[in-house]
Enzyme design. Sequence first.
Site, PDB file in Angstrom:
ATOM      1  N   GLU A   1     -26.359  -6.568 -17.764  1.00 47.84           N
ATOM      2  CA  GLU A   1     -26.074  -6.335 -19.182  1.00 47.84           C
ATOM      3  C   GLU A   1     -24.555  -6.211 -19.341  1.00 47.84           C
ATOM      4  O   GLU A   1     -23.970  -6.644 -20.336  1.00 47.84           O
ATOM      5  CB  GLU A   1     -26.765  -5.037 -19.636  1.00 47.84           C
ATOM      6  CG  GLU A   1     -26.540  -4.729 -21.093  1.00 47.84           C
ATOM      7  CD  GLU A   1     -27.331  -3.513 -21.563  1.00 47.84           C
ATOM      8  OE1 GLU A   1     -28.555  -3.447 -21.340  1.00 47.84           O
ATOM      9  OE2 GLU A   1     -26.708  -2.627 -22.173  1.00 47.84           O
TER      10      GLU A   1
ATOM     11  N   SER B   1     -26.294   1.238 -18.900  1.00 51.30           N
ATOM     12  CA  SER B   1     -27.247   0.407 -18.148  1.00 51.30           C
ATOM     13  C   SER B   1     -26.522  -0.809 -17.599  1.00 51.30           C
ATOM     14  O   SER B   1     -25.913  -1.555 -18.360  1.00 51.30           O
ATOM     15  CB  SER B   1     -28.367  -0.080 -19.058  1.00 51.30           C
ATOM     16  OG  SER B   1     -29.057   1.019 -19.573  1.00 51.30           O
TER      17      SER B   1
ATOM     18  N   ARG C   1     -30.531  -7.777 -26.693  1.00 48.53           N
ATOM     19  CA  ARG C   1     -29.191  -7.662 -26.077  1.00 48.53           C
ATOM     20  C   ARG C   1     -28.474  -9.011 -26.049  1.00 48.53           C
ATOM     21  O   ARG C   1     -27.771  -9.338 -25.093  1.00 48.53           O
ATOM     22  CB  ARG C   1     -29.272  -7.123 -24.646  1.00 48.53           C
ATOM     23  CG  ARG C   1     -29.837  -5.760 -24.505  1.00 48.53           C
ATOM     24  CD  ARG C   1     -28.935  -4.689 -25.146  1.00 48.53           C
ATOM     25  NE  ARG C   1     -29.475  -3.374 -24.883  1.00 48.53           N
ATOM     26  CZ  ARG C   1     -30.476  -2.844 -25.582  1.00 48.53           C
ATOM     27  NH1 ARG C   1     -30.983  -3.486 -26.618  1.00 48.53           N
ATOM     28  NH2 ARG C   1     -30.940  -1.653 -25.287  1.00 48.53           N
TER      29      ARG C   1
HETATM   30  C1  LIG Z   1     -22.592   5.695 -21.191  1.00 46.52           C
HETATM   31  C2  LIG Z   1     -22.901   4.392 -21.890  1.00 46.52           C
HETATM   32  C3  LIG Z   1     -24.095   4.253 -22.586  1.00 46.52           C
HETATM   33  C4  LIG Z   1     -24.394   3.057 -23.229  1.00 46.52           C
HETATM   34  N1  LIG Z   1     -25.569   2.965 -23.920  1.00 46.52           N
HETATM   35  C5  LIG Z   1     -25.878   1.826 -24.560  1.00 46.52           C
HETATM   36  C6  LIG Z   1     -27.099   1.722 -25.298  1.00 46.52           C
HETATM   37  O1  LIG Z   1     -27.880   2.672 -25.407  1.00 46.52           O
HETATM   38  N2  LIG Z   1     -27.378   0.550 -25.905  1.00 46.52           N
HETATM   39  C7  LIG Z   1     -26.525  -0.512 -25.841  1.00 46.52           C
HETATM   40  O2  LIG Z   1     -26.842  -1.558 -26.436  1.00 46.52           O
HETATM   41  N3  LIG Z   1     -25.367  -0.452 -25.161  1.00 46.52           N
HETATM   42  C8  LIG Z   1     -25.032   0.693 -24.513  1.00 46.52           C
HETATM   43  N4  LIG Z   1     -23.856   0.773 -23.816  1.00 46.52           N
HETATM   44  C9  LIG Z   1     -22.980  -0.403 -23.732  1.00 46.52           C
HETATM   45  C10 LIG Z   1     -21.828  -0.409 -24.754  1.00 46.52           C
HETATM   46  O3  LIG Z   1     -21.596   0.873 -25.258  1.00 46.52           O
HETATM   47  C11 LIG Z   1     -22.111  -1.359 -25.926  1.00 46.52           C
HETATM   48  O4  LIG Z   1     -22.339  -2.655 -25.455  1.00 46.52           O
HETATM   49  C12 LIG Z   1     -20.957  -1.371 -26.934  1.00 46.52           C
HETATM   50  O5  LIG Z   1     -21.326  -2.067 -28.088  1.00 46.52           O
HETATM   51  C13 LIG Z   1     -19.695  -2.011 -26.368  1.00 46.52           C
HETATM   52  O6  LIG Z   1     -18.643  -1.790 -27.296  1.00 46.52           O
HETATM   53  P1  LIG Z   1     -17.136  -1.933 -26.875  1.00 46.52           P
HETATM   54  O7  LIG Z   1     -16.326  -1.838 -28.103  1.00 46.52           O
HETATM   55  O8  LIG Z   1     -16.818  -0.963 -25.806  1.00 46.52           O
HETATM   56  O9  LIG Z   1     -17.116  -3.424 -26.308  1.00 46.52           O
HETATM   57  P2  LIG Z   1     -16.292  -4.005 -25.095  1.00 46.52           P
HETATM   58  O10 LIG Z   1     -16.850  -3.474 -23.811  1.00 46.52           O
HETATM   59  O11 LIG Z   1     -14.843  -3.844 -25.319  1.00 46.52           O
HETATM   60  O12 LIG Z   1     -16.683  -5.539 -25.201  1.00 46.52           O
HETATM   61  C14 LIG Z   1     -18.010  -5.954 -24.938  1.00 46.52           C
HETATM   62  C15 LIG Z   1     -18.141  -7.457 -25.264  1.00 46.52           C
HETATM   63  O13 LIG Z   1     -17.921  -7.655 -26.646  1.00 46.52           O
HETATM   64  C16 LIG Z   1     -16.820  -8.539 -26.856  1.00 46.52           C
HETATM   65  N5  LIG Z   1     -16.106  -8.040 -28.033  1.00 46.52           N
HETATM   66  C17 LIG Z   1     -15.612  -6.788 -28.240  1.00 46.52           C
HETATM   67  N6  LIG Z   1     -15.063  -6.716 -29.467  1.00 46.52           N
HETATM   68  C18 LIG Z   1     -15.215  -7.942 -30.026  1.00 46.52           C
HETATM   69  C19 LIG Z   1     -14.861  -8.509 -31.285  1.00 46.52           C
HETATM   70  N7  LIG Z   1     -14.226  -7.805 -32.213  1.00 46.52           N
HETATM   71  N8  LIG Z   1     -15.172  -9.810 -31.517  1.00 46.52           N
HETATM   72  C20 LIG Z   1     -15.829 -10.547 -30.588  1.00 46.52           C
HETATM   73  N9  LIG Z   1     -16.176 -10.075 -29.383  1.00 46.52           N
HETATM   74  C21 LIG Z   1     -15.880  -8.783 -29.119  1.00 46.52           C
HETATM   75  C22 LIG Z   1     -15.985  -8.451 -25.594  1.00 46.52           C
HETATM   76  O14 LIG Z   1     -15.203  -9.616 -25.403  1.00 46.52           O
HETATM   77  C23 LIG Z   1     -17.090  -8.331 -24.562  1.00 46.52           C
HETATM   78  O15 LIG Z   1     -17.676  -9.594 -24.371  1.00 46.52           O
HETATM   79  C24 LIG Z   1     -23.518   1.964 -23.158  1.00 46.52           C
HETATM   80  C25 LIG Z   1     -22.296   2.104 -22.464  1.00 46.52           C
HETATM   81  C26 LIG Z   1     -21.997   3.311 -21.848  1.00 46.52           C
HETATM   82  C27 LIG Z   1     -20.670   3.468 -21.142  1.00 46.52           C
END
Ligand SMILES: Cc1cc2nc3c(=O)[nH]c(=O)nc-3n(C[C@H](O)[C@H](O)[C@H](O)COP(=O)(O)OP(=O)(O)OC[C@H]3O[C@@H](n4cnc5c(N)ncnc54)[C@H](O)[C@@H]3O)c2cc1C
Length: 341
Positions: free
Chosen positions: A335, A238, A165
Amino acid sequence: MNIQENILIAPYTTFKIGGPARFFCAVATEDGLVEAVRYAKGEGLPFLVIGGGSNLLFSDSGYAGLIIKNEIMGRTFTDDGTLYSVVDAFAGEDWENLVRETVEKDLFGIENLSAIPGKVGASPVQNIGAYGAEVSKVIVSVRVLDTSTMQFVELSQLDCKFSYRDSIFKHEKGHYIVTRVRFRLCKLGELNIEYGALQKYFVEKDMTKPSLKEVRDAVIEIRKSKLPDWTMWGTAGSYFKNPVIEAARFADLRSEYPELPGFVEHDGRVKVSLGYILDKICNAKGLSVGNVSVYEKQALVLVAKPGATATEVLNLANELMRLVKEKTGIVIEGEVEWAVA
Ligand SMILES: Cc1cc2nc3c(=O)[nH]c(=O)nc-3n(C[C@H](O)[C@H](O)[C@H](O)COP(=O)(O)OP(=O)(O)OC[C@H]3O[C@@H](n4cnc5c(N)ncnc54)[C@H](O)[C@@H]3O)c2cc1C
């Protein structure tokens, strides 16, 4: 570039929490991204790039800078004549859509990461993982805007410094903005169904040789049974990382809690199931602060009802951290990222 002012952030996150962003813009091209970052720098504003907002918790008072929503779209599949296909996906692509398409094309490697919310651009940021798989294993390179030089560069998998992570993108916040990720997926891969919940699923269904599609379906079904529906409830999945502790420390804990699950890492340390600690040792299921509670089916997950605040989330998270420290001596880490400016 259309920069808007005082835009409520809550609807752009899966927690559905967060006050107004002072400035907000969506970018659909790399040029647009450059323009947005130049604007923030020129105005001396902090900036934050977001995808689906599914791993972020914003403050109730909002964000005193520029939120840049990355909506750069496009994906291509290239058969390089070997056992592998190269998949280039731009940052604004929906992660789950990409996984579905790779499975439809019979490409192995990210099927265990089905149904994770969010966009492709964030997948390397926290090296998303689930059911025994991590995205870093199939990433070849990541194209980024280096905001210190304002040049686009290609970072290799090694440059990204991936671990559990974690990646360089978490440590050098704002330095690199991901615009495209290059994956290498196998046409004749091996399925990874060693993970406990998956193994159990296939034993119960009496399926000894599941197909690629069946593994993806299994992951989706298991996730549905364990996680809240984020389209209805506020959540970021999480809330904490599973702690990784020294083997001797784990042995001590195991003597007190013989059923505590642990997974030995490549460096000999042990990744401990925080879900178990919170549920069985801390009795955390059912705890709540205001409109935020520990999810009844998985204690690692916090759920927020409409009207919940970031302060309530933080207070509940602090209480859980305190309980885990008191019962096991372990200091746990979030996380979900606390996004504040
Ligand atoms: C119900 C649920 C289940 C989940 N299950 C998992 C799981 O099983 N495993 C897991 O690893 N995660 C899980 N997650 C967490 C999440 O889905 C992941 O971390 C996902 O990759 C976040 O993507 P996002 O586009 O929403 O990022 P955001 O929440 O928009 O951003 C997350 C981080 O990434 C940065 N970021 C976003 N886009 C960019 C970019 N283009 N360049 C640089 N930085 C960037 C942001 O600044 C921030 O620091 C879960 C979340 C939820 C709500």
